[in-house]
Design an enzyme around this catalytic site. Structure first.
Site, PDB file in Angstrom:
ATOM      1  N   ASP A  35      34.596 -12.810 -12.702  1.00 16.34           N
ATOM      2  CA  ASP A  35      34.852 -14.240 -13.045  1.00 16.34           C
ATOM      3  C   ASP A  35      33.711 -15.504 -13.048  1.00 16.34           C
ATOM      4  OD1 ASP A  35      37.637 -15.741 -13.495  1.00 16.34           O
ATOM      5  OD2 ASP A  35      35.594 -17.245 -12.995  1.00 16.34           O
ATOM      6  N   ILE A  36      33.496 -16.086 -14.011  1.00 16.99           N
ATOM      7  CA  ILE A  36      32.045 -16.799 -14.609  1.00 16.99           C
ATOM      8  C   ILE A  36      32.080 -18.257 -13.917  1.00 16.99           C
ATOM      9  CG2 ILE A  36      32.800 -18.569 -16.206  1.00 16.99           C
ATOM     10  CD1 ILE A  36      30.676 -17.932 -17.859  1.00 16.99           C
ATOM     11  N   ASN A  91      47.780 -16.523 -13.696  1.00 18.94           N
ATOM     12  CA  ASN A  91      48.448 -18.357 -13.708  1.00 18.94           C
ATOM     13  C   ASN A  91      49.211 -17.963 -15.086  1.00 18.94           C
ATOM     14  OD1 ASN A  91      46.910 -18.878 -11.844  1.00 18.94           O
ATOM     15  ND2 ASN A  91      44.781 -19.307 -13.069  1.00 18.94           N
ATOM     16  N   VAL A 100      43.098 -18.510 -20.650  1.00 18.50           N
ATOM     17  CA  VAL A 100      43.300 -17.690 -21.674  1.00 18.50           C
ATOM     18  C   VAL A 100      44.348 -16.844 -22.203  1.00 18.50           C
ATOM     19  CG1 VAL A 100      41.943 -15.530 -22.287  1.00 18.50           C
ATOM     20  CG2 VAL A 100      40.243 -17.852 -20.923  1.00 18.50           C
ATOM     21  N   HIS A 104      46.387 -11.522 -17.981  1.00 22.09           N
ATOM     22  CA  HIS A 104      44.688 -11.360 -16.640  1.00 22.09           C
ATOM     23  C   HIS A 104      45.086 -11.727 -15.267  1.00 22.09           C
ATOM     24  CE1 HIS A 104      44.205 -15.913 -17.968  1.00 22.09           C
ATOM     25  NE2 HIS A 104      43.724 -15.862 -16.740  1.00 22.09           N
ATOM     26  N   HIS A 106      43.506 -13.015 -11.910  1.00 27.10           N
ATOM     27  CA  HIS A 106      42.260 -12.836 -10.836  1.00 27.10           C
ATOM     28  C   HIS A 106      42.423 -11.761  -9.250  1.00 27.10           C
ATOM     29  CE1 HIS A 106      41.163 -16.940 -13.272  1.00 27.10           C
ATOM     30  NE2 HIS A 106      42.413 -16.571 -13.637  1.00 27.10           N
TER      31      HIS A 106
HETATM   32  P1  AMP Z   1      42.623 -18.889 -16.278  1.00 27.31           P
HETATM   33  O1  AMP Z   1      42.324 -19.776 -16.040  1.00 27.31           O
HETATM   34  O2  AMP Z   1      44.068 -17.946 -15.259  1.00 27.31           O
HETATM   35  O3  AMP Z   1      43.101 -18.614 -17.686  1.00 27.31           O
HETATM   36  O4  AMP Z   1      41.124 -17.750 -16.195  1.00 27.31           O
HETATM   37  C1  AMP Z   1      40.316 -18.009 -16.828  1.00 27.31           C
HETATM   38  C2  AMP Z   1      39.827 -17.201 -16.244  1.00 27.31           C
HETATM   39  O5  AMP Z   1      37.786 -17.233 -17.335  1.00 27.31           O
HETATM   40  C3  AMP Z   1      39.075 -18.809 -15.423  1.00 27.31           C
HETATM   41  O6  AMP Z   1      38.358 -17.974 -14.098  1.00 27.31           O
HETATM   42  C4  AMP Z   1      37.526 -18.540 -16.122  1.00 27.31           C
HETATM   43  O7  AMP Z   1      36.527 -19.212 -15.095  1.00 27.31           O
HETATM   44  C5  AMP Z   1      36.608 -17.581 -16.451  1.00 27.31           C
HETATM   45  N1  AMP Z   1      36.169 -17.074 -17.928  1.00 27.31           N
HETATM   46  C6  AMP Z   1      35.497 -17.994 -18.562  1.00 27.31           C
HETATM   47  N2  AMP Z   1      34.623 -17.492 -18.960  1.00 27.31           N
HETATM   48  C7  AMP Z   1      34.532 -16.693 -18.794  1.00 27.31           C
HETATM   49  C8  AMP Z   1      33.105 -16.156 -19.128  1.00 27.31           C
HETATM   50  N3  AMP Z   1      32.506 -15.878 -20.074  1.00 27.31           N
HETATM   51  N4  AMP Z   1      33.168 -14.881 -18.681  1.00 27.31           N
HETATM   52  C9  AMP Z   1      33.664 -14.827 -16.888  1.00 27.31           C
HETATM   53  N5  AMP Z   1      34.897 -15.333 -16.734  1.00 27.31           N
HETATM   54  C10 AMP Z   1      34.898 -16.137 -17.546  1.00 27.31           C
END
Ligand code: AMP
Length: 130
Positions: A35-36, A91, A100, A104, A106
């Site tokens: 995760d970024i 989530n 997103v 997915h 976490h």
């Molecule tokens: P959610 O909020 O559960 O939809 O999770 C989306 C996750 O994607 C968040 O924890 C972000 O930090 C992660 N995210 C967004 N962009 C990137 C990226 N380019 N590379 C890795 N993780 C990302």
């Protein structure tokens, strides 16, 4: 993996190497990357190559085998990077923090005992996530 006419999601673009990410595991149907914006010392996003399921409820209803594969990949990463104990958070819905809409999980964990950072404890509240 997109349907005709569908815009690729952020995670599909990561899987296609259009957006850089640190990929930690891949199978034919699953991809996992760091995760970024990590919320725990080990924070890996595990997603399906297909973006046809918006959340875990849809995935569980329509392809439970793929959900099981996602969980198995998560457990494998936790065994490698942690002490095998972990949280797996899906989530589900905007109000729950989902940003997103491509299913997915976490994976949140502490580093393993051999790691230079942290210890192997997973105390209550130590991995609070949003
Ligand atoms: P959610 O909020 O559960 O939809 O999770 C989306 C996750 O994607 C968040 O924890 C972000 O930090 C992660 N995210 C967004 N962009 C990137 C990226 N380019 N590379 C890795 N993780 C990302």
């Amino acid at each position: 993996m997109t349907s005709p006419g569908q815009e690729p999601s952020l995670f599909s673009r990561i899987a296609a190497r259009e957006i850089p990410a640190t990929i930690v595991a891949e199978t034919d149907r699953i991809i996992a990357f760091e995760d970024i914006a990590p919320q725990a010392p080990v924070h890996v996003v595990i997603t399906t190559r297909t973006q046809q399921y918006r959340n875990v409820v849809e995935l569980a209803a329509e392809d439970p085998g793929l959900l099981a594969e996602l969980v198995a990949v998560a457990a494998g990463i936790a065994a490698e990077r942690s002490n095998g104990q972990f949280r797996l958070v899906f989530n589900t819905g905007q109000a729950a923090g989902q940003t997103v809409f491509h299913v997915h999980a976490h994976l949140l964990a502490q580093p393993g005992p051999g790691s230079p950072v942290g210890d192997d404890s997973l105390g209550e509240g130590s991995l609070a996530f949003r």
